[in-house]
Design a protein around this motif. Structure first.
Motif, PDB file in Angstrom:
ATOM      1  N   ASN A  67      -8.068  -4.507   5.441  1.00 49.17           N
ATOM      2  CA  ASN A  67      -7.119  -4.417   4.628  1.00 49.17           C
ATOM      3  C   ASN A  67      -6.711  -3.134   4.442  1.00 49.17           C
ATOM      4  O   ASN A  67      -7.320  -1.853   4.265  1.00 49.17           O
ATOM      5  CB  ASN A  67      -7.566  -5.110   3.238  1.00 49.17           C
ATOM      6  CG  ASN A  67      -6.569  -5.473   2.222  1.00 49.17           C
ATOM      7  OD1 ASN A  67      -5.261  -5.281   2.671  1.00 49.17           O
ATOM      8  ND2 ASN A  67      -6.767  -6.169   1.186  1.00 49.17           N
ATOM      9  N   ASN A  68      -5.020  -2.924   4.469  1.00 54.85           N
ATOM     10  CA  ASN A  68      -4.538  -1.614   4.481  1.00 54.85           C
ATOM     11  C   ASN A  68      -3.789  -1.650   3.190  1.00 54.85           C
ATOM     12  O   ASN A  68      -2.848  -2.185   2.873  1.00 54.85           O
ATOM     13  CB  ASN A  68      -3.648  -1.419   5.438  1.00 54.85           C
ATOM     14  CG  ASN A  68      -3.072  -0.151   5.558  1.00 54.85           C
ATOM     15  OD1 ASN A  68      -2.932   0.715   4.372  1.00 54.85           O
ATOM     16  ND2 ASN A  68      -2.578   0.298   6.619  1.00 54.85           N
ATOM     17  N   GLY A  69      -4.379  -0.816   2.067  1.00 56.57           N
ATOM     18  CA  GLY A  69      -3.759  -1.064   0.678  1.00 56.57           C
ATOM     19  C   GLY A  69      -2.432  -0.107   0.541  1.00 56.57           C
ATOM     20  O   GLY A  69      -1.527  -0.964   0.017  1.00 56.57           O
ATOM     21  N   ALA A  70      -2.271   0.753   1.518  1.00 55.50           N
ATOM     22  CA  ALA A  70      -0.900   1.549   1.343  1.00 55.50           C
ATOM     23  C   ALA A  70       0.043   0.553   1.950  1.00 55.50           C
ATOM     24  O   ALA A  70       1.189   0.543   1.508  1.00 55.50           O
ATOM     25  CB  ALA A  70      -0.970   2.799   2.221  1.00 55.50           C
ATOM     26  N   MET A  71      -0.322  -0.452   3.046  1.00 49.37           N
ATOM     27  CA  MET A  71       0.668  -1.097   3.736  1.00 49.37           C
ATOM     28  C   MET A  71       0.951  -2.363   2.706  1.00 49.37           C
ATOM     29  O   MET A  71       2.139  -2.732   2.726  1.00 49.37           O
ATOM     30  CB  MET A  71       0.155  -1.787   4.952  1.00 49.37           C
ATOM     31  CG  MET A  71       1.076  -2.621   5.642  1.00 49.37           C
ATOM     32  SD  MET A  71       0.353  -3.784   6.855  1.00 49.37           S
ATOM     33  CE  MET A  71      -0.642  -4.696   5.643  1.00 49.37           C
ATOM     34  N   GLY A 110       4.744  -4.967  -0.711  1.00 51.95           N
ATOM     35  CA  GLY A 110       5.349  -5.558  -2.060  1.00 51.95           C
ATOM     36  C   GLY A 110       6.790  -4.635  -2.596  1.00 51.95           C
ATOM     37  O   GLY A 110       7.659  -5.667  -3.247  1.00 51.95           O
ATOM     38  N   GLU A 111       7.058  -3.620  -2.265  1.00 54.82           N
ATOM     39  CA  GLU A 111       7.970  -2.884  -2.964  1.00 54.82           C
ATOM     40  C   GLU A 111       9.100  -3.330  -1.748  1.00 54.82           C
ATOM     41  O   GLU A 111      10.224  -3.381  -2.349  1.00 54.82           O
ATOM     42  CB  GLU A 111       8.020  -1.339  -2.574  1.00 54.82           C
ATOM     43  CG  GLU A 111       6.936  -0.649  -3.631  1.00 54.82           C
ATOM     44  CD  GLU A 111       7.538  -0.743  -5.056  1.00 54.82           C
ATOM     45  OE1 GLU A 111       8.664  -0.599  -5.224  1.00 54.82           O
ATOM     46  OE2 GLU A 111       6.831  -1.149  -6.012  1.00 54.82           O
ATOM     47  N   LEU A 112       8.869  -3.521  -0.619  1.00 55.73           N
ATOM     48  CA  LEU A 112      10.041  -3.900   0.231  1.00 55.73           C
ATOM     49  C   LEU A 112      10.382  -5.460  -0.217  1.00 55.73           C
ATOM     50  O   LEU A 112      11.692  -5.597  -0.318  1.00 55.73           O
ATOM     51  CB  LEU A 112       9.546  -4.084   1.706  1.00 55.73           C
ATOM     52  CG  LEU A 112      10.368  -4.597   2.671  1.00 55.73           C
ATOM     53  CD1 LEU A 112      11.595  -3.807   2.829  1.00 55.73           C
ATOM     54  CD2 LEU A 112       9.799  -5.029   4.156  1.00 55.73           C
TER      55      LEU A 112
END
Length: 77
Positions: free
Chosen positions: A5-9, A14-16
């Motif tokens: 899991n990549n939290g930053a991604m 989510g922002e996108l």
């Protein structure tokens, strides 16, 4: 099996999605030329705009009826 899991991604995704939704709403406003398109944009403003639209439609119908009556009178005379 290992799940990575990549939290930053995930945060960026989510922002996108949020920005995409906002962009879609704004494009809808621009495309229609109206500030209020549905109740989500402002319930009271939407109610007022719908009342105004109904009044405009009724005035258009009044004009059409008057023109029809005028044409009828012209045929009789």
């Amino acid at each position: 099996m290992q799940i990575m899991n990549n939290g930053a991604m995930m945060a960026a995704l989510g922002e996108l999605k949020k920005n995409d939704t906002t962009l879609g709403k704004e494009l809808k406003k621009v495309a229609s030329g109206m500030k209020v398109n549905d109740a989500g944009d402002g319930a009271s403003e939407y109610a007022m705009s719908e009342k105004m639209r109904v009044r405009l439609r009724s005035l258009d119908q009044d004009i059409e009826n008057a023109q029809t009556g005028r044409s009828l009178v012209k045929r009789i005379i």
